[in-house]
Design a protein around this motif. Sequence first.
Motif, PDB file in Angstrom:
ATOM      1  N   ILE A  80      47.559  26.556  39.473  1.00  0.00           N
ATOM      2  CA  ILE A  80      47.702  27.695  38.558  1.00  0.00           C
ATOM      3  C   ILE A  80      47.940  28.959  39.386  1.00  0.00           C
ATOM      4  N   ARG A  81      49.055  29.604  39.124  1.00  0.00           N
ATOM      5  CA  ARG A  81      49.352  30.874  39.793  1.00  0.00           C
ATOM      6  C   ARG A  81      49.385  31.989  38.750  1.00  0.00           C
ATOM      7  N   ARG A  82      49.342  33.222  39.247  1.00  0.00           N
ATOM      8  CA  ARG A  82      49.342  34.367  38.320  1.00  0.00           C
ATOM      9  C   ARG A  82      50.512  34.307  37.337  1.00  0.00           C
TER      10      ARG A  82
ATOM     11  N   ASN B 107      44.927  41.266  34.676  1.00  0.00           N
ATOM     12  CA  ASN B 107      44.626  42.541  35.329  1.00  0.00           C
ATOM     13  C   ASN B 107      43.336  42.418  36.140  1.00  0.00           C
ATOM     14  N   GLU B 108      43.507  42.389  37.459  1.00  0.00           N
ATOM     15  CA  GLU B 108      42.366  42.179  38.346  1.00  0.00           C
ATOM     16  C   GLU B 108      41.360  43.336  38.259  1.00  0.00           C
ATOM     17  N   ARG B 109      41.864  44.553  38.117  1.00  0.00           N
ATOM     18  CA  ARG B 109      40.979  45.716  38.049  1.00  0.00           C
ATOM     19  C   ARG B 109      40.016  45.586  36.863  1.00  0.00           C
TER      20      ARG B 109
ATOM     21  N   ASP C 201      37.663  37.666  39.783  1.00  0.00           N
ATOM     22  CA  ASP C 201      39.099  37.898  39.929  1.00  0.00           C
ATOM     23  C   ASP C 201      39.685  37.701  38.525  1.00  0.00           C
ATOM     24  N   VAL C 202      41.008  37.795  38.434  1.00  0.00           N
ATOM     25  CA  VAL C 202      41.673  37.371  37.200  1.00  0.00           C
ATOM     26  C   VAL C 202      41.308  35.902  36.975  1.00  0.00           C
TER      27      VAL C 202
ATOM     28  N   ASP D 168      45.692  36.482  43.688  1.00  0.00           N
ATOM     29  CA  ASP D 168      47.017  37.105  43.718  1.00  0.00           C
ATOM     30  C   ASP D 168      47.734  36.683  44.997  1.00  0.00           C
ATOM     31  N   ASP D 169      48.082  35.404  45.068  1.00  0.00           N
ATOM     32  CA  ASP D 169      48.838  34.900  46.224  1.00  0.00           C
ATOM     33  C   ASP D 169      49.772  33.792  45.747  1.00  0.00           C
TER      34      ASP D 169
END
Lengths: 139, 148
Positions: free
Chosen positions: A21-23, A42-44, A53-54, A94-95
């Motif tokens: 699973i990616r963003r 949204n990670e923030r 994290d997300v 986020d990679d």
Amino acid sequence: MAPSPAEVEVGTTVPAQTFTIRRADLVRYAGASGDFNVIHWNERVARSVGLPDVIAHGMYTMALAARVVTDWAGDPGRVVDYGVRFTRPVPVPDDDVGAEVEVTGVVAAVLDGDRVRVDLTATHAGQKVLGRAQAVVQL
Amino acid sequence: MPIDPSYAGRTYPPTEPYAVGIEKIREFAEAIGDANPAYRDREAATALGHPDVIAPPTFAFVLTFRATRVLVDDPELGIDYSRVVHGDQRFEHTRPIHAGDALTVTVTLETVRSAGGHDMLTSRSDVATVEGEHVAAVRSTLVVRGEG
């Protein structure tokens, strides 16, 4: 081809699959499902509500896990009942590597009417992310 | 403040019909990375005995997620959506959803209970065609996390 009732018994294993699973997958799932909850992109905001994290949509993980059963059943319309509990979130970094979810399944019960119950185990980083993940397949 | 358990049993009016289209099913299948031809190819789906391409087992969520907003929007329940997490989910299909279906969703609040400072609301969304054929019962538990 669907497995025939004669060749399925309690303990029959279903071929395992590993999903990454990616963003970008979460963005695509948000659009397709209509679930735009910000904690999935949204990670923030995710961190502000105490998440690491997300996190993946639980429903996305549920959909991936279903594939182990629908691929086995041949005709996905044979999956007549499918339920899970969401026990642990899947953080998605986020990679380009993403998060891996491994799904295994085993026939746990033979039911009336040529139906079987497949119990699924979905793990991420060695820990279960779904609880009581069960699918009933009409053979 | 805990949600009043006496609200269990209330049923909301059916949603406006949702027209299930082949491209929406393909889009959803693409989003979950599933190349199964039954979701994409009419000939493959009809060869399996379906009237048209069928939707993946969790597709009904597209409809029921929208429909269960009535719970969050119900002022009497007073749910703070920022505190809501998804507890569990289940799809019981009478038959698969297929392209060409026109579906309504009727949401019933089945149970309301409180434990450990959290409220748990289990809803049942009945998905049916506009002609009245039952297609799926979709259960979902929303957990409203307590404050503090």
